[in-house]
Each structure stands twice: as structure tokens, then as C-alpha cells.
Design an enzyme around this catalytic site. Structure first.
Site, PDB file in Angstrom:
ATOM      1  N   ASP A  80      51.743   9.037  73.290  1.00  0.00           N
ATOM      2  CA  ASP A  80      51.917   9.900  74.466  1.00  0.00           C
ATOM      3  C   ASP A  80      52.959  10.977  74.207  1.00  0.00           C
ATOM      4  O   ASP A  80      53.839  10.828  73.348  1.00  0.00           O
ATOM      5  CB  ASP A  80      52.309   9.088  75.694  1.00  0.00           C
ATOM      6  CG  ASP A  80      53.658   8.393  75.553  1.00  0.00           C
ATOM      7  OD1 ASP A  80      53.920   7.801  74.483  1.00  0.00           O
ATOM      8  OD2 ASP A  80      54.464   8.441  76.504  1.00  0.00           O
ATOM      9  N   GLU A 175      55.329   5.446  75.820  1.00  0.00           N
ATOM     10  CA  GLU A 175      56.729   5.311  75.401  1.00  0.00           C
ATOM     11  C   GLU A 175      57.625   6.262  76.170  1.00  0.00           C
ATOM     12  O   GLU A 175      58.771   5.917  76.523  1.00  0.00           O
ATOM     13  CB  GLU A 175      56.841   5.564  73.896  1.00  0.00           C
ATOM     14  CG  GLU A 175      58.202   5.243  73.291  1.00  0.00           C
ATOM     15  CD  GLU A 175      59.179   6.425  73.275  1.00  0.00           C
ATOM     16  OE1 GLU A 175      60.340   6.235  72.895  1.00  0.00           O
ATOM     17  OE2 GLU A 175      58.764   7.542  73.663  1.00  0.00           O
TER      18      GLU A 175
END
Length: 404
Positions: A80, A175
Site C-alpha cells: 500500500d 502498513e
């Protein structure tokens, strides 16, 4: 470096931003689509045990080429990108043989990446840089890590004569919003220790990070006509100002560095009737971290005595992995140092002013320091990366994996 460059450019053009307001896992469907794509690539490269579980975690194995028993090493990166700036329609540009001068990112907006504002550019004179067009972030955090791990895996698969033990790799979602390993199965992953490829410039080796907490404060006021407000009005916005004013002046991100902790007001909204505040709290020292949380709690309790209805939700996010690494696991750091020195990379060990998936994984039973992936100026339009540094990061993965 062409393979690594092409892989990275292909990855950053895919929008995989995470969403802190989402209640799903992963938080965005685009991450699942990207992870599914990576699973297919790993299968095509020839890795074994390639798997994508119901939470989106992609794991795979580079089989051992030696018969003797050695520790299983893991390499991990997150897919991400930060929600701080758009990751949609990323349009990267290549700067060959960077001359050390200003880089025009966007002519229409007159957006410049300059050594005056970003002195670290001087480190990359002569390198091939990959920059943004000034409208989005780049996504080197952490698609550089993803690309480097996969390129290293392909190199090892294509060169079975290179001696190494079993290597595990993993790619995680979310994350950037602190949920990266919420459902990660350490036992199933099966590594003795691992490294996250989620750091910045060449040589970074980090095994100390912030202790981290988040705070959400909901304030209920009482709005009446201001002409007749005496003794009746409770201004929720003023209460928010009072809470923030009770915190130590100057202990905020823009005034701190090194091992100095902070309170960071990330959101404030509302009206006289009600208001919302959100903070993150950070400190490397565990006792100081606990004291910071207590300080915020006391500020809220004081304002409550003035008649406001206040709900404080205080949540620990992760802790300093140094507690785990120094408990008999320093050999992991030493292995990375030795590998860097063999590649003529000067190790730069310092406390990271942030966190990685490895912070939580270390407390979950998988010691996991952080290594450089090469990016600079994460989370914004001035993000860039050196292709030469990316190549060094790939080489470091191979060297760590093949050390005797």
C-alpha cells in the site's frame, strides 16, 4: 538495472493507497488486485509455496540450494501507499545522469524539486533518478521494496548454483495505516528472522523505532445563542484548544528530531456544538511514551471538569523493536552490517522516526530489522528514488541470503 527499473515503474502506476476510514481488510480492493498480480508473477518466476490467503498476504519460498540446516531468512515489503497524497495516475519521470541542479516536476504548477529545499539531492549527482510529475506521490514507499525483493528472487531462481538456505518472502497490505500485520501468521510464514525492505537512503539499517499510540477525542459542547450564552454555552472548539494548550509547547514533529518524541495533532474538526481531535503520540523511550499518554489523558480530564462531555479513545499501535532485537538477536543486525560492508555500503544505524511492519512482527515472535529500499521524501509530491540505490538494495538481499 533495466529489469528492476521496468518492474518498479510498472508497480508505481497501480493505485494501491490504503484507507484509514475503511472497515475492511485490506482497506481497499485495489490492494487485493495488486497482491493477486504479485502472486501470479511469483508463480511465473518459479518460486514454490506461493500463496495468497484470505487477508491478502502473499507469501512464497525460494528453495534452498544447500543441504545443511541453516536459519530460514525472510524478506518483507508492503504494497500500500500512503493516503497523505494521491497515488492515482502516478506519472513517473526518469532523470538520467542527474546533474545536481533543480528538477522541474510540473511546469503548470511551477513545482520544483530543489537541492536548496532538499539537500540530500547532492548525494545522487550522476545517478538515474525517478521522480513524480508533481501531482502525486511516487510510491517508492514501499513498491521499491517489493520490486527489489522480486528482482532478487528472480536472480536467485535463475542462478541455482548460488548457495543459500531456504528464503521466505511476504507482501503485506495496509502498513501505512498501522494494520499491516493484524492477521499475519508468523508460525505459518516459518522464518527464523526477517528484514523489512522499507527504509530510505543507501546504508540505512534500523532496529530501533518509535513506541506509538493514537488518540481520538470526541468533545460534546452546548450551543446556544451567543447573545444569551453566559453560563450556558460550552464551546467544543474552545475545549479542543484548551486540550492542545495543555500539552508541552514545542513537542511536535516540526520541532523534534533524533530520539525526541512528540504529540502530533493530525485532525481537528467540528463546531461549537461538537468537535473531533485526532493525535498520534511517539517516543523511543518506553517510560517517556507512557508519560506522554498520561499527559494527554490529564489534559482531557481537566477539560472535563469544565462541564464538557469528552470521550478519549487511546490505543497503542506498536512498540520499539529494540527491546526484542537486543534480547539475543543482535546477530541479525550484524549479518546485515557484514553484507553491506562486503558490497562497499557504509552501514548507517540510527533510530527510525516512524515504524514498520517489522516493529509489530518482532513482538509477534519474528525479529525483523529494517533495511534501506532507496526512496527519499516519502508520502509527498517530492518523493524520488535513485535506480543505483535500488540496485544496491537488491544486491543486499542477495548478499544477506547467501552469506556463509
Amino acid at each position: 538495472m533495466e529489469s528492476l527499473k521496468d518492474r518498479f515503474l510498472r508497480y508505481v502506476r497501480i493505485d494501491t493507497q490504503s484507507d484509514p476510514e475503511s472497515t475492511t481488510y485490506p482497506s481497499t480492493p485495489a490492494q487485493l488486485a495488486f497482491l493477486s498480480m504479485l502472486k501470479k508473477e511469483l508463480e511465473e518466476i518459479g518460486l514454490s509455496d506461493v500463496d495468497m490467503d484470505s487477508n491478502g498476504y502473499v507469501t512464497a519460498t525460494i528453495p534452498a540450494t544447500i543441504s545443511q540446516s541453516v536459519p530460514v531468512i525472510g524478506f518483507i515489503a508492503h504494497v500500500d501507499t500512503s493516503p497523505d497524497l494521491s497515488g492515482k495516475n502516478v506519472n513517473p519521470r526518469i532523470i538520467e545522469n542527474y546533474d545536481g541542479k533543480d528538477i522541474l516536476l510540473n511546469k503548470e504548477g511551477n513545482i520544483l524539486l530543489t537541492p536548496a529545499q532538499f539537500p540530500e539531492l547532492a548525494l545522487y549527482k550522476g545517478d538515474t533518478l525517478i521522480v513524480t510529475d508533481g501531482n502525486t506521490l511516487l510510491g517508492a514507499d514501499d513498491k521499491a521494496g517489493v520490486a527489489e525483493i522480486i528482482d532478487a528472487a528472480q536472480y536467485l531462481i535463475n542462478n541455482p548454483h548460488i548457495k543459500h538456505g531456504k528464503i521466505r518472502i511476504a507482501f503485506t497490505p495496509d502498513e501505512e495505516i498501522g494494520r499491516g500485520v493484524d492477521f499475519f501468521n508468523v508460525k505459518k510464514f516459518g522464518a527464523d528472522y526477517a528484514y523489512t525492505m522499507d527504509g530510505g537512503r543507501k546504508g540505512e539499517l534500523e532496529y530501533e523505532n518509535f513506541n506509538a499510540a493514537s488518540a481520538r477525542i470526541e468533545i460534546q459542547g452546548n450551543n446556544v445563542h451567543p447573545g444569551y450564552a453566559k453560563g450556558k454555552m460550552l464551546n467544543a472548539l474552545r475545549a479542543a484548544m484548551l486540550i492542545d494548550g495543555k500539552l508541552p509547547a514545542g513537542e511536535c514533529p516540526e520541532n523534534t528530531e533524533g530520539r525526541e518524541g512528540f504529540y502530533h495533532l493530525t485532525k481537528i474538526s467540528g463546531s461549537v456544538d461538537s468537535a473531533l481531535m485526532e493525535y498520534i503520540i511517539r517516543d523511543h523511550d518506553r517510560q517517556k511514551f507512557e508519560a506522554r499518554k498520561q499527559c494527554l489523558t490529564k489534559a482531557v480530564e481537566y477539560v472535563k471538569t469544565l462541564g464538557y462531555g469528552i470521550d478519549l479513545q487511546l490505543r497503542d499501535q506498536y512498540y520499539n523493536m529494540r527491546e526484542i532485537i537486543e534480547q539475543g538477536n543482535m546477530y541479525i543486525v550484524e549479518r546485515a552490517e557484514k553484507a553491506m560492508e562486503k558490497l562497499d555500503i557504509k552501514p548507517h544505524i540510527s533510530p527510525v522516526r516512524g515504524g514498520t511492519d517489522g516493529c509489530r512482527l518482532s513482538f509477534m515472535g519474528l525479529p525483523c530489522p529494517n533495511l534501506f529500499a532507496g526512496g527519499e521524501n516519502f508520502h509527498g509530491r517530492y518523493e524520488f528514488i535513485s535506480l543505483q540505490t535500488m540496485q544496491k538494495a537488491k544486491d543486499l538481499i542477495v548478499e544477506i541470503a547467501t552469506q556463509e
